[in-house]
Design a protein around this motif. Structure first.
Motif, mmCIF file in Angstrom:
data_model
loop_
_atom_site.group_PDB
_atom_site.id
_atom_site.type_symbol
_atom_site.label_atom_id
_atom_site.label_comp_id
_atom_site.label_asym_id
_atom_site.label_seq_id
_atom_site.Cartn_x
_atom_site.Cartn_y
_atom_site.Cartn_z
ATOM 1 N N LEU A 210 1.042 -1.173 -0.101
ATOM 2 C CA LEU A 210 -0.183 -0.131 -0.052
ATOM 3 C C LEU A 210 0.762 1.097 0.045
ATOM 4 O O LEU A 210 1.698 1.462 0.974
ATOM 5 C CB LEU A 210 -0.947 0.139 1.371
ATOM 6 C CG LEU A 210 -1.753 1.130 1.360
ATOM 7 C CD1 LEU A 210 -2.820 1.416 0.174
ATOM 8 C CD2 LEU A 210 -2.635 1.232 2.761
ATOM 9 N N VAL A 211 0.532 2.166 -0.877
ATOM 10 C CA VAL A 211 1.514 3.130 -1.026
ATOM 11 C C VAL A 211 0.736 4.322 -0.291
ATOM 12 O O VAL A 211 1.558 5.284 0.471
ATOM 13 C CB VAL A 211 1.885 3.640 -2.737
ATOM 14 C CG1 VAL A 211 2.412 4.960 -2.621
ATOM 15 C CG2 VAL A 211 2.464 2.595 -3.355
ATOM 16 N N GLN A 212 -0.397 4.583 -0.932
ATOM 17 C CA GLN A 212 -1.277 5.716 -0.174
ATOM 18 C C GLN A 212 -2.628 5.655 -0.517
ATOM 19 O O GLN A 212 -3.283 4.872 -1.231
ATOM 20 C CB GLN A 212 -0.850 7.108 -0.789
ATOM 21 C CG GLN A 212 -1.527 8.406 -0.324
ATOM 22 C CD GLN A 212 -1.175 9.480 -0.968
ATOM 23 O OE1 GLN A 212 -0.649 9.478 -2.269
ATOM 24 N NE2 GLN A 212 -0.655 10.695 -0.309
ATOM 25 N N ILE A 213 -3.449 6.101 0.695
ATOM 26 C CA ILE A 213 -4.919 6.183 0.553
ATOM 27 C C ILE A 213 -5.083 7.829 0.648
ATOM 28 O O ILE A 213 -4.754 8.224 1.542
ATOM 29 C CB ILE A 213 -5.605 5.698 1.596
ATOM 30 C CG1 ILE A 213 -5.176 4.016 1.723
ATOM 31 C CG2 ILE A 213 -7.304 5.747 1.504
ATOM 32 C CD1 ILE A 213 -6.051 3.364 2.979
ATOM 33 N N ILE A 214 -5.722 8.328 -0.362
ATOM 34 C CA ILE A 214 -6.004 9.909 -0.480
ATOM 35 C C ILE A 214 -7.482 9.796 -0.886
ATOM 36 O O ILE A 214 -7.661 9.699 -1.912
ATOM 37 C CB ILE A 214 -4.962 10.579 -1.285
ATOM 38 C CG1 ILE A 214 -5.366 11.939 -1.155
ATOM 39 C CG2 ILE A 214 -4.958 10.073 -2.575
ATOM 40 C CD1 ILE A 214 -3.998 12.883 -1.323
ATOM 41 N N GLY A 215 -8.150 10.421 0.028
ATOM 42 C CA GLY A 215 -9.815 10.677 -0.422
ATOM 43 C C GLY A 215 -10.172 9.210 -0.822
ATOM 44 O O GLY A 215 -10.157 8.451 0.119
ATOM 45 N N ASN A 216 -10.731 8.854 -1.875
ATOM 46 C CA ASN A 216 -11.234 7.530 -2.247
ATOM 47 C C ASN A 216 -10.666 6.919 -3.166
ATOM 48 O O ASN A 216 -11.026 6.008 -3.982
ATOM 49 C CB ASN A 216 -12.914 7.944 -2.676
ATOM 50 C CG ASN A 216 -13.687 8.107 -1.799
ATOM 51 O OD1 ASN A 216 -13.486 7.939 -0.478
ATOM 52 N ND2 ASN A 216 -14.993 8.852 -2.089
ATOM 53 N N ILE A 217 -9.360 7.181 -3.052
ATOM 54 C CA ILE A 217 -8.349 6.414 -4.108
ATOM 55 C C ILE A 217 -7.317 5.802 -3.387
ATOM 56 O O ILE A 217 -6.660 6.246 -2.206
ATOM 57 C CB ILE A 217 -7.523 7.598 -4.872
ATOM 58 C CG1 ILE A 217 -8.576 8.519 -5.862
ATOM 59 C CG2 ILE A 217 -6.644 6.904 -6.065
ATOM 60 C CD1 ILE A 217 -9.357 7.849 -6.726
ATOM 61 N N ILE A 218 -7.027 4.639 -3.706
ATOM 62 C CA ILE A 218 -6.082 3.889 -3.246
ATOM 63 C C ILE A 218 -4.960 3.446 -4.031
ATOM 64 O O ILE A 218 -5.110 3.217 -5.527
ATOM 65 C CB ILE A 218 -6.570 2.301 -2.630
ATOM 66 C CG1 ILE A 218 -7.669 2.543 -1.631
ATOM 67 C CG2 ILE A 218 -5.511 1.338 -2.210
ATOM 68 C CD1 ILE A 218 -8.572 1.260 -1.713
ATOM 69 N N ILE A 219 -3.761 3.848 -3.654
ATOM 70 C CA ILE A 219 -2.550 3.581 -4.613
ATOM 71 C C ILE A 219 -1.802 2.380 -4.300
ATOM 72 O O ILE A 219 -1.293 2.352 -3.063
ATOM 73 C CB ILE A 219 -1.571 4.678 -4.514
ATOM 74 C CG1 ILE A 219 -2.455 6.002 -5.218
ATOM 75 C CG2 ILE A 219 -0.416 4.520 -5.701
ATOM 76 C CD1 ILE A 219 -1.459 7.208 -5.035
ATOM 77 N N ILE A 220 -1.661 1.523 -5.106
ATOM 78 C CA ILE A 220 -0.822 0.017 -4.742
ATOM 79 C C ILE A 220 0.066 -0.079 -5.553
ATOM 80 O O ILE A 220 0.068 0.320 -6.887
ATOM 81 C CB ILE A 220 -1.722 -1.211 -4.498
ATOM 82 C CG1 ILE A 220 -2.580 -1.424 -5.768
ATOM 83 C CG2 ILE A 220 -2.475 -1.202 -3.401
ATOM 84 C CD1 ILE A 220 -3.527 -2.637 -5.715
ATOM 85 N N TYR A 221 1.277 -0.843 -5.064
ATOM 86 C CA TYR A 221 2.562 -1.012 -5.949
ATOM 87 C C TYR A 221 2.914 -2.639 -5.772
ATOM 88 O O TYR A 221 2.855 -3.098 -4.509
ATOM 89 C CB TYR A 221 3.645 -0.202 -5.298
ATOM 90 C CG TYR A 221 4.972 -0.688 -5.767
ATOM 91 C CD1 TYR A 221 5.227 -0.461 -7.397
ATOM 92 C CD2 TYR A 221 5.798 -1.323 -5.374
ATOM 93 C CE1 TYR A 221 6.685 -1.049 -7.822
ATOM 94 C CE2 TYR A 221 7.082 -1.754 -5.697
ATOM 95 C CZ TYR A 221 7.637 -1.639 -6.879
ATOM 96 O OH TYR A 221 8.689 -1.948 -7.539
#
Length: 96
Positions: free
Chosen positions: A73-84
């Motif tokens: 998990l890179v980041q959760i910002i608002g309703n967006i999840i960034i994964i790598y």
């Protein structure tokens, strides 16, 4: 486990990406995890958006995606999840 410097680098890379998957009322299921895993193998870094009608909260959605795909998990910002997830065949991103 990603370091802070690596997460910052990945966040800057993900800034221009558009969300590929959307988690809606059905939540996260096995089929979605399989598709996200295949997309991560091709792209390594991706965004997933959570729709307003999703029953689960964003932390639990992120947790189930990360556990199911064995990604970071890179980041959760608002309703967006960034994964790598590092790709096995076509590695594109070189972490600092």
């Amino acid at each position: 486990m990603l370091t802070g410097k690596q997460k910052r680098y990945l966040r800057s890379k993900a800034h221009h990406l558009s969300p590929i998957f959307q988690v809606g009322k059905g939540g996260v299921n096995d089929n979605m995890i399989k598709q996200v895993n295949e997309a991560l193998e091709a792209r390594e870094l991706m965004k997933v958006s959570i729709l307003q009608n999703c029953d689960e909260d964003r932390e639990s959605v992120a947790d189930s995606l990360v556990k199911g795909t064995k990604a970071e998990l890179v980041q959760i910002i608002g309703n967006i999840i960034i994964i790598y997830k590092e790709s096995r065949e076509n590695k594109q991103i070189v972490l600092p």
